[in-house]
Design a protein around this motif. Structure first.
Motif, PDB file in Angstrom:
ATOM      1  N   SER A 140       0.859  -1.182   0.000  1.00  0.00           N
ATOM      2  CA  SER A 140       0.000   0.000   0.000  1.00  0.00           C
ATOM      3  C   SER A 140       0.898   1.237   0.000  1.00  0.00           C
ATOM      4  CB  SER A 140      -0.890  -0.028   1.251  1.00  0.00           C
ATOM      5  OG  SER A 140      -1.542   1.211   1.404  1.00  0.00           O
ATOM      6  N   ALA A 174      -2.063   3.923 -10.143  1.00  0.00           N
ATOM      7  CA  ALA A 174      -2.840   2.971  -9.334  1.00  0.00           C
ATOM      8  C   ALA A 174      -3.386   1.783 -10.147  1.00  0.00           C
ATOM      9  CB  ALA A 174      -3.960   3.691  -8.588  1.00  0.00           C
ATOM     10  N   ALA A 178      -2.398  -2.019  -9.438  1.00  0.00           N
ATOM     11  CA  ALA A 178      -3.497  -2.892  -8.988  1.00  0.00           C
ATOM     12  C   ALA A 178      -3.366  -4.309  -9.548  1.00  0.00           C
ATOM     13  CB  ALA A 178      -4.842  -2.281  -9.392  1.00  0.00           C
ATOM     14  N   ARG A 183      -2.143  -1.316  -3.655  1.00  0.00           N
ATOM     15  CA  ARG A 183      -3.077  -0.186  -3.627  1.00  0.00           C
ATOM     16  C   ARG A 183      -2.302   1.130  -3.503  1.00  0.00           C
ATOM     17  NH1 ARG A 183      -5.953   0.398   0.448  1.00  0.00           N
ATOM     18  NH2 ARG A 183      -4.853  -0.962   1.909  1.00  0.00           N
ATOM     19  N   MET A 184      -2.768   2.141  -4.251  1.00  0.00           N
ATOM     20  CA  MET A 184      -2.138   3.464  -4.176  1.00  0.00           C
ATOM     21  C   MET A 184      -3.227   4.503  -3.958  1.00  0.00           C
ATOM     22  SD  MET A 184       0.509   3.135  -7.365  1.00  0.00           S
ATOM     23  CE  MET A 184       1.660   4.410  -6.935  1.00  0.00           C
ATOM     24  N   ASN A 185      -3.084   5.292  -2.915  1.00  0.00           N
ATOM     25  CA  ASN A 185      -4.079   6.311  -2.592  1.00  0.00           C
ATOM     26  C   ASN A 185      -3.385   7.585  -2.113  1.00  0.00           C
ATOM     27  OD1 ASN A 185      -6.779   4.811  -2.810  1.00  0.00           O
ATOM     28  ND2 ASN A 185      -5.607   3.423  -1.504  1.00  0.00           N
ATOM     29  N   SER A 242      -9.326  -2.477   1.826  1.00  0.00           N
ATOM     30  CA  SER A 242      -8.765  -3.374   0.794  1.00  0.00           C
ATOM     31  C   SER A 242      -9.391  -3.201  -0.594  1.00  0.00           C
ATOM     32  CB  SER A 242      -8.895  -4.834   1.246  1.00  0.00           C
ATOM     33  OG  SER A 242     -10.262  -5.179   1.317  1.00  0.00           O
ATOM     34  N   THR A 245      -8.496   1.905  -4.066  1.00  0.00           N
ATOM     35  CA  THR A 245      -7.241   2.295  -4.722  1.00  0.00           C
ATOM     36  C   THR A 245      -7.516   3.389  -5.737  1.00  0.00           C
ATOM     37  OG1 THR A 245      -5.166   1.476  -5.629  1.00  0.00           O
ATOM     38  CG2 THR A 245      -7.183   0.616  -6.667  1.00  0.00           C
ATOM     39  N   GLY A 246      -6.503   4.212  -6.004  1.00  0.00           N
ATOM     40  CA  GLY A 246      -6.645   5.314  -6.953  1.00  0.00           C
ATOM     41  C   GLY A 246      -7.514   6.444  -6.428  1.00  0.00           C
TER      42      GLY A 246
END
Ligand code: NAP
Length: 259
Positions: A140, A174, A178, A183-185, A242, A245-246
């Protein structure tokens, strides 16, 4: 946030965590049970934070003194973490600074400085972390952006542009990450007050104007706290998020108005 160890067994790196928001992000990840690497360039600040957090969370805190804006240093630290623990689960790109010049006539060196510290340092940290995370097929990455990257507020233009670019990088990367289960936030803070921070300085220099600004522009009529940001980062790092993401989470007391 609950008191269970939702991040037990996780290894985290928070860039720029010897002070301010990054320090509280580290605190919240430690509260979740993660092992956390603190970083900063001032030995004194880093040692002070390391000592106080180690007292509360024995055997969970590690520290690294150095400039985490360049690729060589970042790659070296990640290699060490990977060698020591075998995995890197959570990376928070927190380094950034709103200090720049206002107006349109900003010289090249200040544009470059702002892009380096607010955008490229995070891109480098993300790219080098992805080398390990894509291999592990999990991880993450959380970027600390700003409301200045989301809407036009009266922030210096180079800062606003660098944070907007950071959000675009997160959004575009993201979907690629994925595919590897990563996950990228992002979290975009509003006006966050802490002793020694930007808003503390503004309050000292111009208390009435600053108080009025908060009252008139922030619907919840208060400053944000580093805990407001740290608890959001802990949530995004945990399995409770979970399916996320994005995404950019704006934590600003209602200051931004766009949909
Ligand atoms: N404060 C706010 O109201 C606010 C609002 C919106 C967004 N943000 C964003 O939130 C993030 C944190 O802001 P903050 O106000 O907490 O900043 P801060 O008080 O200036 O703290 C920055 C932290 O990063 C470290 N750092 C800075 N440059 C570094 C480098 N090149 N290598 C390693 N460590 C470095 C600093 O320690 P050393 O100086 O010792 O290296 C310190 O620990 C930034 O991305 C900022 O843009 C802040």
């Amino acid at each position: 946030m609950n008191s269970t160890h939702d991040l037990a067994e996780k290894v985290a790196l928070v860039s720029g965590s010897s002070r301010g928001i990054g320090k509280k992000i580290a605190y919240h990840l430690l509260s979740g049970g993660a092992k956390v690497y603190l970083t900063g360039r001032s030995q004194e600040d880093l040692d002070q934070t390391y000592n106080s957090l180690s007292e509360q969370f024995p055997d969970q805190v590690c520290r690294y003194l150095g400039d985490l804006s360049n690729t060589v240093t970042i790659a070296g630290l990640l290699k060490t973490i990977h060698e020591d623990h075998g995995h890197i689960d959570i990376v928070v790109a927190n380094i950034g600074s709103g200090r720049s010049q206002s107006g349109w006539d900003v010289p090249d060196n200040l544009w470059e400085e702002s892009m380096q510290i607010n955008f490229l340092s995070a891109v480098r940290l993300s790219r080098e972390s992805l080398r390990y995370m894509t291999e592990a097929k999990s991880g993450s990455i959380i970027f600390i952006a700003s409301v200045a990257g989301v809407e036009t507020i009266a922030a210096p233009v180079p800062y606003a542009c660098a944070k907007a670019a950071l959000l675009s990088y997160m959004k575009n990367t993201a979907p690629i990450a994925a595919r590897y289960g990563i996950r990228m936030n992002a979290v975009s803070p509003g006006n966050v007050f802490f002793p020694g921070g930007t808003w503390d300085k503004k309050m000292r220099e111009n208390p009435e104007q600053t108080r009025n600004y908060i009252r008139d522009t922030v619907p919840l009529q208060r400053f944000g706290t580093p805990d407001d940001i740290g608890s959001m980062v802990r949530y995004l790092a945990s399995d409770a998020a979970s399916f996320i993401t994005g995404a950019d989470f704006v934590v600003d007391g209602g200051q931004t108005r766009s949909l």
